[in-house]
Scaffold this motif. Structure first.
Motif, PDB file in Angstrom:
ATOM      1  N   THR A  83     -25.051  46.921  -7.795  1.00 46.07           N
ATOM      2  CA  THR A  83     -23.895  47.720  -8.193  1.00 46.07           C
ATOM      3  C   THR A  83     -24.355  48.732  -9.233  1.00 46.07           C
ATOM      4  N   GLU A  84     -23.419  49.500  -9.740  1.00 44.15           N
ATOM      5  CA  GLU A  84     -23.786  50.554 -10.689  1.00 44.15           C
ATOM      6  C   GLU A  84     -24.440  49.987 -11.944  1.00 44.15           C
ATOM      7  N   ASP A  85     -23.983  48.825 -12.398  1.00 42.96           N
ATOM      8  CA  ASP A  85     -24.519  48.277 -13.644  1.00 42.96           C
ATOM      9  C   ASP A  85     -25.134  46.889 -13.495  1.00 42.96           C
ATOM     10  N   GLY A  86     -25.337  46.436 -12.261  1.00 37.42           N
ATOM     11  CA  GLY A  86     -25.902  45.101 -12.104  1.00 37.42           C
ATOM     12  C   GLY A  86     -25.935  44.651 -10.664  1.00 37.42           C
ATOM     13  N   TYR A  87     -25.487  43.411 -10.434  1.00 40.99           N
ATOM     14  CA  TYR A  87     -25.604  42.817  -9.108  1.00 40.99           C
ATOM     15  C   TYR A  87     -24.398  41.942  -8.816  1.00 40.99           C
ATOM     16  N   GLN A  88     -23.925  42.032  -7.584  1.00 38.06           N
ATOM     17  CA  GLN A  88     -22.857  41.170  -7.098  1.00 38.06           C
ATOM     18  C   GLN A  88     -23.479  40.058  -6.272  1.00 38.06           C
ATOM     19  N   LEU A  89     -23.269  38.814  -6.675  1.00 37.90           N
ATOM     20  CA  LEU A  89     -23.852  37.662  -6.002  1.00 37.90           C
ATOM     21  C   LEU A  89     -22.730  36.898  -5.297  1.00 37.90           C
ATOM     22  N   THR A  90     -22.942  36.586  -4.014  1.00 41.88           N
ATOM     23  CA  THR A  90     -21.902  35.933  -3.226  1.00 41.88           C
ATOM     24  C   THR A  90     -22.471  34.724  -2.494  1.00 41.88           C
ATOM     25  N   LEU A  91     -21.770  33.595  -2.636  1.00 37.62           N
ATOM     26  CA  LEU A  91     -22.068  32.369  -1.893  1.00 37.62           C
ATOM     27  C   LEU A  91     -20.980  32.162  -0.845  1.00 37.62           C
ATOM     28  N   PHE A  92     -21.358  31.613   0.308  1.00 38.93           N
ATOM     29  CA  PHE A  92     -20.435  31.482   1.433  1.00 38.93           C
ATOM     30  C   PHE A  92     -20.203  30.013   1.777  1.00 38.93           C
ATOM     31  N   ARG A  93     -18.976  29.742   2.233  1.00 45.00           N
ATOM     32  CA  ARG A  93     -18.610  28.364   2.554  1.00 45.00           C
ATOM     33  C   ARG A  93     -19.234  27.914   3.873  1.00 45.00           C
ATOM     34  N   ALA A  94     -19.184  28.754   4.901  1.00 42.35           N
ATOM     35  CA  ALA A  94     -19.685  28.397   6.222  1.00 42.35           C
ATOM     36  C   ALA A  94     -20.922  29.220   6.561  1.00 42.35           C
ATOM     37  N   ASP A  95     -21.754  28.699   7.438  1.00 43.87           N
ATOM     38  CA  ASP A  95     -23.034  29.334   7.755  1.00 43.87           C
ATOM     39  C   ASP A  95     -22.873  30.738   8.313  1.00 43.87           C
ATOM     40  N   GLY A  96     -21.930  30.934   9.229  1.00 41.31           N
ATOM     41  CA  GLY A  96     -21.795  32.228   9.871  1.00 41.31           C
ATOM     42  C   GLY A  96     -21.095  33.272   9.030  1.00 41.31           C
ATOM     43  N   ARG A 102     -21.021  37.759   9.109  1.00 45.84           N
ATOM     44  CA  ARG A 102     -19.822  38.593   9.223  1.00 45.84           C
ATOM     45  C   ARG A 102     -19.689  39.520   8.010  1.00 45.84           C
ATOM     46  N   HIS A 103     -19.972  38.968   6.840  1.00 50.62           N
ATOM     47  CA  HIS A 103     -19.921  39.765   5.619  1.00 50.62           C
ATOM     48  C   HIS A 103     -20.928  40.913   5.687  1.00 50.62           C
ATOM     49  N   CYS A 104     -22.132  40.629   6.169  1.00 50.87           N
ATOM     50  CA  CYS A 104     -23.181  41.635   6.281  1.00 50.87           C
ATOM     51  C   CYS A 104     -22.789  42.732   7.260  1.00 50.87           C
ATOM     52  N   LEU A 105     -22.257  42.358   8.420  1.00 51.94           N
ATOM     53  CA  LEU A 105     -21.867  43.350   9.414  1.00 51.94           C
ATOM     54  C   LEU A 105     -20.726  44.227   8.905  1.00 51.94           C
ATOM     55  N   ASP A 106     -19.800  43.640   8.149  1.00 49.98           N
ATOM     56  CA  ASP A 106     -18.735  44.438   7.541  1.00 49.98           C
ATOM     57  C   ASP A 106     -19.325  45.450   6.565  1.00 49.98           C
ATOM     58  N   TRP A 107     -20.320  45.024   5.802  1.00 51.62           N
ATOM     59  CA  TRP A 107     -20.948  45.922   4.831  1.00 51.62           C
ATOM     60  C   TRP A 107     -21.733  47.027   5.533  1.00 51.62           C
ATOM     61  N   LEU A 108     -22.396  46.693   6.638  1.00 51.09           N
ATOM     62  CA  LEU A 108     -23.159  47.687   7.375  1.00 51.09           C
ATOM     63  C   LEU A 108     -22.265  48.735   8.023  1.00 51.09           C
ATOM     64  N   ARG A 109     -21.038  48.324   8.363  1.00 55.32           N
ATOM     65  CA  ARG A 109     -20.067  49.237   8.983  1.00 55.32           C
ATOM     66  C   ARG A 109     -20.595  49.844  10.285  1.00 55.32           C
ATOM     67  N   CYS A 110     -21.283  49.046  11.073  1.00 51.94           N
ATOM     68  CA  CYS A 110     -21.690  49.537  12.390  1.00 51.94           C
ATOM     69  C   CYS A 110     -21.068  48.634  13.449  1.00 51.94           C
ATOM     70  N   SER A 111     -20.600  49.252  14.503  1.00 54.81           N
ATOM     71  CA  SER A 111     -19.985  48.514  15.596  1.00 54.81           C
ATOM     72  C   SER A 111     -20.467  49.119  16.897  1.00 54.81           C
ATOM     73  N   THR A 112     -20.321  48.362  17.961  1.00 58.23           N
ATOM     74  CA  THR A 112     -20.807  48.841  19.256  1.00 58.23           C
ATOM     75  C   THR A 112     -19.830  48.463  20.360  1.00 58.23           C
ATOM     76  N   ASP A 113     -19.671  49.368  21.294  1.00 53.60           N
ATOM     77  CA  ASP A 113     -18.928  49.067  22.513  1.00 53.60           C
ATOM     78  C   ASP A 113     -19.858  48.317  23.460  1.00 53.60           C
ATOM     79  N   GLN A 114     -19.299  47.862  24.547  1.00 52.35           N
ATOM     80  CA  GLN A 114     -20.162  47.271  25.562  1.00 52.35           C
ATOM     81  C   GLN A 114     -21.197  48.303  26.022  1.00 52.35           C
ATOM     82  N   ALA A 115     -22.444  47.864  26.165  1.00 57.92           N
ATOM     83  CA  ALA A 115     -23.495  48.787  26.592  1.00 57.92           C
ATOM     84  C   ALA A 115     -23.146  49.364  27.962  1.00 57.92           C
ATOM     85  N   VAL A 116     -23.226  50.678  28.107  1.00 59.23           N
ATOM     86  CA  VAL A 116     -22.839  51.321  29.355  1.00 59.23           C
ATOM     87  C   VAL A 116     -24.043  51.713  30.194  1.00 59.23           C
TER      88      VAL A 116
END
Length: 256
Positions: A116-129, A133-147
């Motif tokens: 972050t601007e002045d440090g680091y945000q540390l996150t622990l997750f309850r479930a393995d997956g 999901r958090h990473c993909l949301d942060w990446l903000r990339c999505s894909t349609d079915q390959a055509v």
């Protein structure tokens, strides 16, 4: 904090102070030198971190020159300093400066770290997956079915230097794409459509060199990617990804 994750913010000064109090010589962080390469103002930063951690109840003095660090802060600092496996994520995009994040795995449990601007945000997750999901949301990339089965071939280049040229001086890189096998039309389309490029780099334990790497190119509605890139590869072959492929790209081979 929510039902799926617990997030804690630490400033760079707080993390440096905790590392020093625990006797850690280095704490590898994305985009920063290790702590054994202390900046000139390190004493002032450590004092600042000490005061801040005391105010937050995360550190107590026990004698002259000795501090007792809160058990949660100690665990998180050790986790970052000595993970079993680290995933570093680098994102280059048209709209933003380079973004970075890291996932530190200890006993197969992920710890997400976001500068972050002045440090680091540390996150622990309850479930393995949840971290994927958090990473993909942060990446903000999505894909349609390959055509199509069109495979995109690119020369193995330094993305940090190559991508600004792709977006700002396309005529400079078109010959390089052509040498990799793209027609002039495909090269032009590739240059115009890529919105962001992502590298996923895994490093085991305290190894200095990565052992596994993946590359993703995102056009906004489709993603090409390939995992298991080798340093000697001169040409990278990227395949179109389906929606279910993206989470799999976040799992190194062999999986944890």
């Amino acid at each position: 904090m929510n039902d799926d994750a617990f997030t804690l913010h630490l400033t760079a000064a707080e993390l440096m102070c905790a590392a020093m109090a625990l006797g850690l010589a280095e704490v590898p962080l994305p985009g920063n030198p290790q702590f054994h390469q202390l900046p000139a103002d390190a004493p002032a930063l450590i004092t600042q971190g000490y005061d801040s951690l005391r105010q937050r109840g995360f550190l107590q003095p026990i004698s002259a020159g000795q501090w007792q660090v809160d058990s949660l802060i100690a665990i998180l600092t050790y986790w970052i300093a000595s993970p079993d496996l680290t995933l570093q994520i680098d994102v280059w995009s048209r709209q933003e400066q380079q973004r970075q994040a890291a996932v530190y795995f200890w006993q197969e449990q992920p710890l997400w770290l976001l500068p972050t601007e002045d440090g680091y945000q540390l996150t622990l997750f309850r479930a393995d997956g949840d971290w994927r999901r958090h990473c993909l949301d942060w990446l903000r990339c999505s894909t349609d079915q390959a055509v199509s089965d069109f495979t995109l071939q690119l020369p193995r280049l330094n993305l940090e230097k190559f991508l600004p040229l792709v977006w700002q001086q396309s005529e400079v890189v078109t010959p390089a794409l052509a040498r990799a096998g793209l027609s002039p039309e495909d090269a032009a389309h590739t240059i115009q459509s890529v919105q962001q490029a992502i590298t996923l780099t895994w490093t085991q334990a305290q190894a200095k060199n990565p052992w596994h790497q993946a590359l993703l190119l995102d056009t906004g509605n489709s993603v090409w990617g390939e995992s298991g890139l080798a340093p000697e590869d001169e040409v990278v072959c990227l395949r179109p990804l389906r929606p279910e492929d993206l989470p799999k790209m976040l799992i190194p081979v062999p999986a944890l």
